[in-house]
Motif scaffolding. Structure first.
Motif, mmCIF file in Angstrom:
data_model
loop_
_atom_site.group_PDB
_atom_site.id
_atom_site.type_symbol
_atom_site.label_atom_id
_atom_site.label_comp_id
_atom_site.label_asym_id
_atom_site.label_seq_id
_atom_site.Cartn_x
_atom_site.Cartn_y
_atom_site.Cartn_z
ATOM 1 N N GLY A 132 0.798 -1.221 0.000
ATOM 2 C CA GLY A 132 0.000 0.000 0.000
ATOM 3 C C GLY A 132 0.826 1.265 0.000
ATOM 4 N N ALA A 133 2.005 1.218 0.604
ATOM 5 C CA ALA A 133 2.853 2.402 0.679
ATOM 6 C C ALA A 133 3.825 2.518 -0.495
ATOM 7 C CB ALA A 133 3.638 2.388 1.992
ATOM 8 N N VAL A 134 3.825 1.518 -1.381
ATOM 9 C CA VAL A 134 4.716 1.546 -2.541
ATOM 10 C C VAL A 134 4.076 2.380 -3.647
ATOM 11 C CG1 VAL A 134 5.926 0.156 -4.266
ATOM 12 C CG2 VAL A 134 5.591 -0.735 -1.945
ATOM 13 N N ALA A 135 4.878 3.163 -4.341
ATOM 14 C CA ALA A 135 4.360 4.018 -5.407
ATOM 15 C C ALA A 135 3.610 3.193 -6.444
ATOM 16 C CB ALA A 135 5.509 4.770 -6.070
ATOM 17 N N PRO A 136 2.400 3.624 -6.841
ATOM 18 C CA PRO A 136 1.636 2.883 -7.854
ATOM 19 C C PRO A 136 2.407 2.808 -9.176
ATOM 20 C CG PRO A 136 0.263 4.514 -6.758
ATOM 21 C CD PRO A 136 1.678 4.811 -6.363
ATOM 22 N N GLY A 137 2.164 1.749 -9.921
ATOM 23 C CA GLY A 137 2.815 1.616 -11.212
ATOM 24 C C GLY A 137 3.898 0.564 -11.206
ATOM 25 N N TRP A 138 4.934 0.804 -12.001
ATOM 26 C CA TRP A 138 5.990 -0.193 -12.175
ATOM 27 C C TRP A 138 6.639 -0.574 -10.851
ATOM 28 C CZ3 TRP A 138 7.336 -2.390 -16.890
ATOM 29 C CH2 TRP A 138 8.438 -3.265 -16.848
ATOM 30 N N ALA A 139 6.891 0.407 -9.990
ATOM 31 C CA ALA A 139 7.549 0.123 -8.709
ATOM 32 C C ALA A 139 6.722 -0.839 -7.871
ATOM 33 C CB ALA A 139 7.794 1.419 -7.944
ATOM 34 N N ARG A 140 5.411 -0.686 -7.906
ATOM 35 C CA ARG A 140 4.541 -1.562 -7.128
ATOM 36 C C ARG A 140 4.545 -2.982 -7.695
ATOM 37 N NH1 ARG A 140 -1.202 0.808 -5.634
ATOM 38 N NH2 ARG A 140 -0.001 1.696 -3.890
ATOM 39 N N VAL A 141 4.499 -3.106 -9.022
ATOM 40 C CA VAL A 141 4.563 -4.439 -9.626
ATOM 41 C C VAL A 141 5.900 -5.097 -9.303
ATOM 42 C CG1 VAL A 141 4.501 -5.760 -11.779
ATOM 43 C CG2 VAL A 141 2.964 -3.814 -11.474
ATOM 44 N N GLN A 142 6.978 -4.322 -9.358
ATOM 45 C CA GLN A 142 8.290 -4.893 -9.054
ATOM 46 C C GLN A 142 8.373 -5.338 -7.601
ATOM 47 O OE1 GLN A 142 10.977 -5.540 -11.278
ATOM 48 N NE2 GLN A 142 11.469 -6.759 -9.463
#
Length: 273
Positions: free
Chosen positions: A125-135
């Motif tokens: 939930g605290a991870v930036a949405p988008g590629w960073a979250r998928v990674q």
């Protein structure tokens, strides 16, 4: 690069058994084929193809009493480039998703979003949405599960793999897909050929592989939770919500698998199958 790929799969049966197979190269790769691709059987039986709602080529046949061997071999041209990486790709708002993408946000047979939603939001939930979250999801699934062929089971779901912490490539994919969907990132299951030509050493017997695609900024990107790094030489066969939609073979009756061989390697001699 020219890649030579194919399979031989055999079953035994005491009576005729209808079968459905997802063993053809996906239509999106048709232009890359450098030899004909045709599923053949011994004994020879009528084979019928159709295209399902996900764009997969599905094969219908009936194995006769006694059993059947099915095989296919082909050569395909591949750029042999690593999976595309776009760290700045963002997460698309749900209200802007195309209608045909929404289904890949929903729970499915092997992807129980209801059971993993709280876990997903607490972790990402605290991870930036988008590629960073998928990674971040990719890293978690890769580290959570220990690869072990002996633990493979056709009924194992993402929740099972998460709790048991062991499985095969389909379990890595199911877990990552489920966690992505929990975070409102559309994700779909993929199956196909994935050789070891980009690896420093052979890693066991050749098999079909599973990975997934996530929808970011209006495009589908390839991710591999088992290997957790861009790979080269993927040959897509089928996509779907999970392994239910792209099962290699589905038999409608009792049949026993007696042979399973898959090969994928560079065709150095030129168009030889």
């Amino acid at each position: 690069m020219l890649i030579r790929a194919g399979f031989t799969i055999a079953f035994q049966a005491v009576q005729p058994v209808p079968m459905l197979a997802n063993l053809s190269v996906h239509a999106s790769r048709n232009r890359d084929l450098r030899t004909a691709q045709r599923i053949m059987s011994t004994p020879d039986v009528p084979v019928y193809d159709y295209v399902d709602r996900f764009g997969n080529v599905c094969t219908r046949l009936t194995m006769p009493a006694g059993g059947i061997t099915i095989n296919c071999g082909f050569v395909i041209e591949d750029p042999f480039e690593p999976d595309r990486v776009e760290p700045n790709a963002g997460q698309s708002p749900i209200e802007e998703l195309p209608d045909d993408v929404l289904v890949f946000l929903l729970a499915s047979r092997y992807c129980e979003t209801d059971r993993l939603s709280d876990t997903a939001w607490s972790l990402f939930g605290a991870v930036a949405p988008g590629w960073a979250r998928v990674q971040a999801i990719l890293d978690y699934a890769h580290n959570r599960i220990r690869f072990d062929y002996a633990t493979a089971h056709p009924g194992k779901s993402a929740w099972d793999a998460h709790q048991q912490r062991e499985g095969v490539c389909r379990d890595f994919a199911h877990l990552a897909i489920t966690l992505c969907r929990c975070m409102n990132i559309p994700a779909r299951y993929c199956t196909g050929y994935m050789g070891d030509m980009d690896l420093p050493a052979i890693v066991g017997d050749m098999d079909f592989s599973a990975w997934f695609e996530a929808y970011l900024d209006g495009e589908w990107y390839t991710f591999d939770a088992r290997h957790n790094r861009p790979r080269k030489g993927r040959i897509l066969m089928a996509r779907g919500r999970d392994a239910t939609d792209v099962a290699l073979t589905t038999t409608f009756g009792l049949a026993t698998l007696t042979r399973f061989e898959v090969y994928t390697d560079e065709d150095r001699l030129g168009l030889l199958t």
